[in-house]
Design a protein around this motif. Structure first.
Motif, short mmCIF file in Angstrom:
data_model
loop_
_atom_site.label_atom_id
_atom_site.label_comp_id
_atom_site.label_asym_id
_atom_site.label_seq_id
_atom_site.Cartn_x
_atom_site.Cartn_y
_atom_site.Cartn_z
N ILE A 1 35.83 30.06 60.94
CA ILE A 1 34.58 29.64 60.29
C ILE A 1 34.17 28.23 60.76
O ILE A 1 33.00 27.97 61.04
CB ILE A 1 34.74 29.69 58.75
CG1 ILE A 1 34.71 31.15 58.30
CG2 ILE A 1 33.62 28.90 58.05
CD1 ILE A 1 34.79 31.34 56.80
N ALA A 2 35.15 27.36 60.87
CA ALA A 2 34.85 25.99 61.32
C ALA A 2 34.26 26.01 62.74
O ALA A 2 33.32 25.28 63.05
CB ALA A 2 36.12 25.13 61.28
N ARG A 3 34.79 26.89 63.58
CA ARG A 3 34.27 26.99 64.97
C ARG A 3 32.86 27.56 64.98
O ARG A 3 32.01 27.13 65.76
CB ARG A 3 35.18 27.89 65.83
CG ARG A 3 36.62 27.42 65.96
CD ARG A 3 36.78 26.04 66.54
NE ARG A 3 36.10 25.85 67.80
CZ ARG A 3 36.51 25.08 68.80
NH1 ARG A 3 37.64 24.39 68.67
NH2 ARG A 3 35.82 24.96 69.90
N VAL A 4 32.62 28.56 64.14
CA VAL A 4 31.28 29.17 64.08
C VAL A 4 30.27 28.12 63.63
O VAL A 4 29.19 27.98 64.22
CB VAL A 4 31.29 30.38 63.11
CG1 VAL A 4 29.87 30.84 62.80
CG2 VAL A 4 32.11 31.52 63.69
N ARG A 5 30.63 27.31 62.62
CA ARG A 5 29.73 26.26 62.10
C ARG A 5 29.46 25.22 63.18
O ARG A 5 28.33 24.76 63.35
CB ARG A 5 30.37 25.58 60.88
CG ARG A 5 30.38 26.52 59.69
CD ARG A 5 30.35 25.77 58.36
NE ARG A 5 30.37 26.77 57.29
CZ ARG A 5 31.30 26.85 56.34
NH1 ARG A 5 32.29 25.97 56.29
NH2 ARG A 5 31.23 27.79 55.41
N ARG A 6 30.50 24.84 63.91
CA ARG A 6 30.32 23.82 64.94
C ARG A 6 29.39 24.32 66.04
O ARG A 6 28.54 23.57 66.54
CB ARG A 6 31.68 23.42 65.53
CG ARG A 6 31.60 22.12 66.34
CD ARG A 6 32.84 21.82 67.14
NE ARG A 6 34.02 21.73 66.27
CZ ARG A 6 35.26 21.54 66.73
NH1 ARG A 6 35.48 21.47 68.04
NH2 ARG A 6 36.28 21.49 65.91
N ALA A 7 29.51 25.60 66.41
CA ALA A 7 28.64 26.17 67.46
C ALA A 7 27.19 26.20 67.00
O ALA A 7 26.27 25.99 67.79
CB ALA A 7 29.11 27.58 67.81
N HIS A 8 27.01 26.42 65.69
CA HIS A 8 25.67 26.49 65.09
C HIS A 8 24.99 25.13 65.04
O HIS A 8 23.76 25.04 65.10
CB HIS A 8 25.79 27.02 63.65
CG HIS A 8 25.10 28.32 63.43
ND1 HIS A 8 23.82 28.55 63.84
CD2 HIS A 8 25.51 29.48 62.86
CE1 HIS A 8 23.47 29.78 63.52
NE2 HIS A 8 24.49 30.38 62.94
N ALA A 9 25.79 24.09 64.87
CA ALA A 9 25.23 22.75 64.58
C ALA A 9 24.47 22.18 65.78
O ALA A 9 24.70 22.54 66.91
CB ALA A 9 26.36 21.82 64.18
#
Lengths: 219, 219
Positions: free
Chosen positions: B211-219
């Protein structure tokens, strides 16, 4: 995929060298099998147990194929049998030419049986004839009962299926009856053994079968 | 081996298409990982558990790669996520072009995370960039603790190692500390998780990281 044509040429060359290897084995009445499987199915352990059981009755030589390291050759060498290691340096399968080079380092006249342990890969080695009498595919119960359906080429090319780690059946979601059914659905001619490299279960039947094949090749 | 030059040309073409895939993901802030392992390590089960845990929070799409059959796509489709099956018909790895075709069948704008499950093969997929942010290699404890040393390319190319079937440690000759040491010896930057697809152990930590990786990619 463009790779198909290229592969075909490579395979034609490979088959020619495999035929040379096969003639070399036939002249000496040597039985040779090519052991294939995924990484970690227990090929080397089965080989160790087989050597232990047979080495006073059958003169065994080993060709070890690995992507890197000679860890397996070191394991086998402890049993005082001649072993040649092929390191493919990233190559995903053994080829007949590599085996030919390895055979030059073995005294074939002093052997009854040569075991070629291929690189751990359930896909690519299916396409490469090394000159062996047969392919023996090892599949461990931990890999799941659907694998013959998902990797059919290897099970179609093999003459023998060794279902290994049979001692782990209580702990893994593997239905051995379904596994056998799937394997025979792909290749009805498969001879199947159930073994455990850890407990030794099933290895006497496999060794008896192997001795019979060695004797027939000799005759 | 003559194959080397041929492989290089194929790889150059592949890398160009992989760069196109990567740009496509970046434009949308999509996180994409390429799941690699031997057959039967538990990739699909981990993927099922991950989808189960995350599907209300993360919009997940799946590209399934298999040599034959769409068994895995069927398993994943039960969780009501979009899934495209690539059948390689004997091909031992996914290539960027195949993934590109598969992406055309997914509505990428409606996704946060794409998981590419590669063909079960610990060797060949190491060389093929598909445009993913990272490779996640799954190794089950039943495969043995020596595998990072024997198949180093995959562990060098991966960013994450998932040690799966941790529940079977009492029954198999696998020293997890040695496995971790061997993996870090090959690639000191590996992030390591210990999981069991069967019991669910370790999966929350893996999901949190994801989830942390998905959020970082989104940011």
């Amino acid at each position: 995929m463009t790779v198909v044509t290229i592969e075909r040429k490579i395979l034609e060359k490979n088959d020619a060298v495999a035929a040379e290897n096969r003639a070399r084995f036939a002249r000496r009445g040597l039985f040779v099998f090519n052991m294939v499987s995924s990484p970690g199915s227990g090929k080397t352990t089965i080989l160790e147990r087989t050597i232990e059981a047979l080495k006073d009755r059958v003169r065994i030589g080993v060709v070890e194929g690995d992507v890197q390291t000679d860890l397996d050759a070191q394991r086998v060498a402890r049993y005082s049998v001649p072993v040649v290691q092929i390191v493919t340096n990233g190559g995903c399968h053994l080829e007949a030419r590599l085996v030919q080079d390895a055979l030059d380092r073995l005294d074939l006249d002093a052997l009854d049986l040569v075991v070629i342990e291929n690189v751990g890969n359930l896909v690519c080695p299916a396409n490469y004839d090394l000159g062996e009498a047969m392919k023996v595919v090892v599949l461990s119960t931990t890999e799941g009962d659907d694998k013959p359906l998902k990797y059919p080429a290897m099970f179609r090319q093999a003459s023998v299926l060794v279902i290994n780690k049979i001692d782990l059946v209580p702990y893994v979601p593997c239905d051995v009856a379904a596994l056998r059914r799937h394997a025979l659905q792909i290749n009805p001619d498969l001879t199947i053994f159930e073994t455990s490299g850890t407990t030794g279960a099933g290895l006497p039947a496999w060794c008896d079968w192997l001795i019979a094949r060695v004797r027939r090749a000799h005759a």
